[in-house]
Design an enzyme around this catalytic site. Structure first.
Site, PDB file in Angstrom:
ATOM      1  N   ASP A   1      -6.319  10.254  -3.073  1.00  0.00           N
ATOM      2  CA  ASP A   1      -7.014  11.380  -2.448  1.00  0.00           C
ATOM      3  C   ASP A   1      -8.360  11.620  -3.152  1.00  0.00           C
ATOM      4  O   ASP A   1      -9.133  10.702  -3.332  1.00  0.00           O
ATOM      5  CB  ASP A   1      -6.134  12.631  -2.454  1.00  0.00           C
TER       6      ASP A   1
ATOM      7  N   ASP B   1      -3.023   5.577  -2.806  1.00  0.00           N
ATOM      8  CA  ASP B   1      -3.996   6.565  -2.342  1.00  0.00           C
ATOM      9  C   ASP B   1      -4.075   7.702  -3.364  1.00  0.00           C
ATOM     10  O   ASP B   1      -3.085   8.402  -3.601  1.00  0.00           O
ATOM     11  CB  ASP B   1      -3.525   7.087  -0.982  1.00  0.00           C
TER      12      ASP B   1
ATOM     13  N   ASN C   1      -8.933  -0.217   7.188  1.00  0.00           N
ATOM     14  CA  ASN C   1      -7.764   0.619   7.430  1.00  0.00           C
ATOM     15  C   ASN C   1      -7.356   0.483   8.892  1.00  0.00           C
ATOM     16  O   ASN C   1      -8.008   1.026   9.779  1.00  0.00           O
ATOM     17  CB  ASN C   1      -8.100   2.075   7.099  1.00  0.00           C
TER      18      ASN C   1
ATOM     19  N   ARG D   1     -13.516   5.111  -1.644  1.00  0.00           N
ATOM     20  CA  ARG D   1     -13.463   5.325  -0.194  1.00  0.00           C
ATOM     21  C   ARG D   1     -14.558   6.307   0.194  1.00  0.00           C
ATOM     22  O   ARG D   1     -14.715   7.353  -0.442  1.00  0.00           O
ATOM     23  CB  ARG D   1     -12.093   5.867   0.195  1.00  0.00           C
TER      24      ARG D   1
ATOM     25  N   GLU E   1     -14.166   4.231   5.561  1.00  0.00           N
ATOM     26  CA  GLU E   1     -13.174   4.815   6.470  1.00  0.00           C
ATOM     27  C   GLU E   1     -13.748   5.043   7.860  1.00  0.00           C
ATOM     28  O   GLU E   1     -14.912   5.419   8.024  1.00  0.00           O
ATOM     29  CB  GLU E   1     -12.657   6.139   5.889  1.00  0.00           C
TER      30      GLU E   1
ATOM     31  N   CYS F   1      -7.152  14.092   6.935  1.00  0.00           N
ATOM     32  CA  CYS F   1      -6.910  12.701   7.316  1.00  0.00           C
ATOM     33  C   CYS F   1      -8.234  12.056   7.699  1.00  0.00           C
ATOM     34  O   CYS F   1      -9.066  12.668   8.384  1.00  0.00           O
ATOM     35  CB  CYS F   1      -5.931  12.639   8.483  1.00  0.00           C
TER      36      CYS F   1
ATOM     37  N   ASP G   1      -1.470  16.068   5.924  1.00  0.00           N
ATOM     38  CA  ASP G   1      -2.266  15.328   4.935  1.00  0.00           C
ATOM     39  C   ASP G   1      -3.542  16.114   4.612  1.00  0.00           C
ATOM     40  O   ASP G   1      -4.640  15.731   4.993  1.00  0.00           O
ATOM     41  CB  ASP G   1      -2.601  13.950   5.499  1.00  0.00           C
TER      42      ASP G   1
ATOM     43  N   GLU H   1     -11.554   9.088  -2.903  1.00  0.00           N
ATOM     44  CA  GLU H   1     -12.430   9.351  -1.754  1.00  0.00           C
ATOM     45  C   GLU H   1     -13.460  10.437  -2.045  1.00  0.00           C
ATOM     46  O   GLU H   1     -13.310  11.223  -2.992  1.00  0.00           O
ATOM     47  CB  GLU H   1     -11.600   9.704  -0.530  1.00  0.00           C
TER      48      GLU H   1
ATOM     49  N   TYR I   1       0.851  -1.192   0.000  1.00  0.00           N
ATOM     50  CA  TYR I   1       0.000   0.000   0.000  1.00  0.00           C
ATOM     51  C   TYR I   1       0.885   1.240   0.000  1.00  0.00           C
ATOM     52  O   TYR I   1       1.944   1.252   0.650  1.00  0.00           O
ATOM     53  CB  TYR I   1      -0.920   0.007   1.223  1.00  0.00           C
TER      54      TYR I   1
ATOM     55  N   HIS J   1      -7.341   4.083  -4.657  1.00  0.00           N
ATOM     56  CA  HIS J   1      -8.631   4.426  -4.062  1.00  0.00           C
ATOM     57  C   HIS J   1      -8.860   5.926  -4.155  1.00  0.00           C
ATOM     58  O   HIS J   1      -7.937   6.736  -4.086  1.00  0.00           O
ATOM     59  CB  HIS J   1      -8.782   3.903  -2.629  1.00  0.00           C
TER      60      HIS J   1
END
Length: 301
Positions: free
Chosen positions: A91, A89, A213, A161, A191, A126, A62, A118, A48, A116
């Site tokens: 975002d 990731d 996660n 996500r 999440e 985060c 983040d 989101e 990952y 992924h």
């Protein structure tokens, strides 16, 4: 030597096989290429690549400050050295629908096996912090649809996500997930679930694999793979674990050097030179050099 011996297409097919299997799989986060090599050598099923860990390694929070090209280059460096599937990731996709489609193609070109995307607003936060805001379901459906349309390799995994559990509740998060699946998402990343029961409820409500996660110091308890498997989870990620291990050891070690003037008491906790060379396959590079540069200057002017 010189990187992975399998092709990105092979690794994408392998990711699909893992998700279609009956066993839960573990993808620890890699903060750099040698970290990925160690993950593979330990025997994990995949890698990952965390946006939060990458941001932190740049000395940034983040909150969406890293760019697509920075993240794609980071992913490329990691995917180049491992035969494991690499899952990154993305975002919020770095923009509107066309940007999301480009994101998929940049990651395909970087050799990655999946990503992924989101449903937070941009700039994001985060996933285990309070105060997150999410876009409307229709907006996220556009993101997923654009990602699917932009994909050129059908085995590249697109995971949706949802960060909506915190603000809208579990039922709403499940409704969103179903809409994302209808838009073409191959996997769902719910999440910040509060307990195993929420993971189980989510897994039973959708017909695609779900991801857990297991980040430290977050909203979720740190469940074992056996517990998560029993709850219906197919993939578990440990996004920032290796960064936290490394930074904890670095900070402690540097303090020791500052206090004592030497690193001699730290040697037992260090990777040895021999282990480093074995990890990066130093001997194979020497063998390659010997095979290529085997000519002699004798008799030549």
């Amino acid at each position: 030597m010189l990187g992975a011996t399998t092709t990105p297409a092979d690794r994408r097919r392998r990711f699909r096989e893992l998700l279609a299997g009956s066993e839960i799989v573990q993808f620890p986060g890699a903060i750099n290429p040698i970290n990925a090599q160690i993950i593979e050598q330990i025997g994990f099923e995949g890698i990952y690549i965390s946006g939060g860990a990458f941001s932190a390694a740049q000395g940034l929070p983040d909150i969406g400050l890293t760019t697509l090209t920075e993240v794609a280059d980071h992913g490329r460096a990691i995917s180049r050295v491992t035969n494991l599937p690499t899952f990154i990731d993305a975002d919020t996709g770095w923009g509107e629908a066309m940007n999301v489609a480009r994101t998929v193609q940049e990651f395909e070109d970087a050799g990655l096996a999946g990503m992924h995307l989101e449903d937070q607003v941009n700039p994001k936060r985060c996933g285990h912090l309070d105060g997150k805001e999410v876009v409307g379901t229709a907006e996220m459906v556009k993101r997923i649809s654009a990602a699917v349309k932009g994909r050129r390799d059908e085995n590249f995994v697109i995971c949706a996500r949802t960060d909506s559990r915190a603000g809208e509740g579990l039922d709403a998060a499940i409704d969103r997930a179903k809409a994302y699946i209808d838009a073409g998402a191959d996997m769902i990343f719910p999440e910040a679930m509060r307990d195993l029961g929420e993971f189980e409820t989510f897994a039973q409500a959708v017909d695609v694999p779900i991801l857990a996660n297991m980040t430290e110091f977050g909203k979720s308890e740190l469940f074992t793979t056996e517990q998560l498997a029993d709850a219906g989870v197919r993939l578990v990620i440990y996004p920032v674990t290796t960064l936290r291990l490394a930074m904890g050891a670095i900070k402690s070690g540097l303090q020791t050097i500052r206090d004592t003037g030497t690193q001699v008491t730290l040697l037992d906790g260090m990777q040895t030179r021999a282990d480093l060379y074995e990890t990066i396959d130093y001997a194979a590079y020497n063998d390659f050099d010997a095979a290529v540069f085997n000519f002699s200057q004798e008799g030549h002017q």
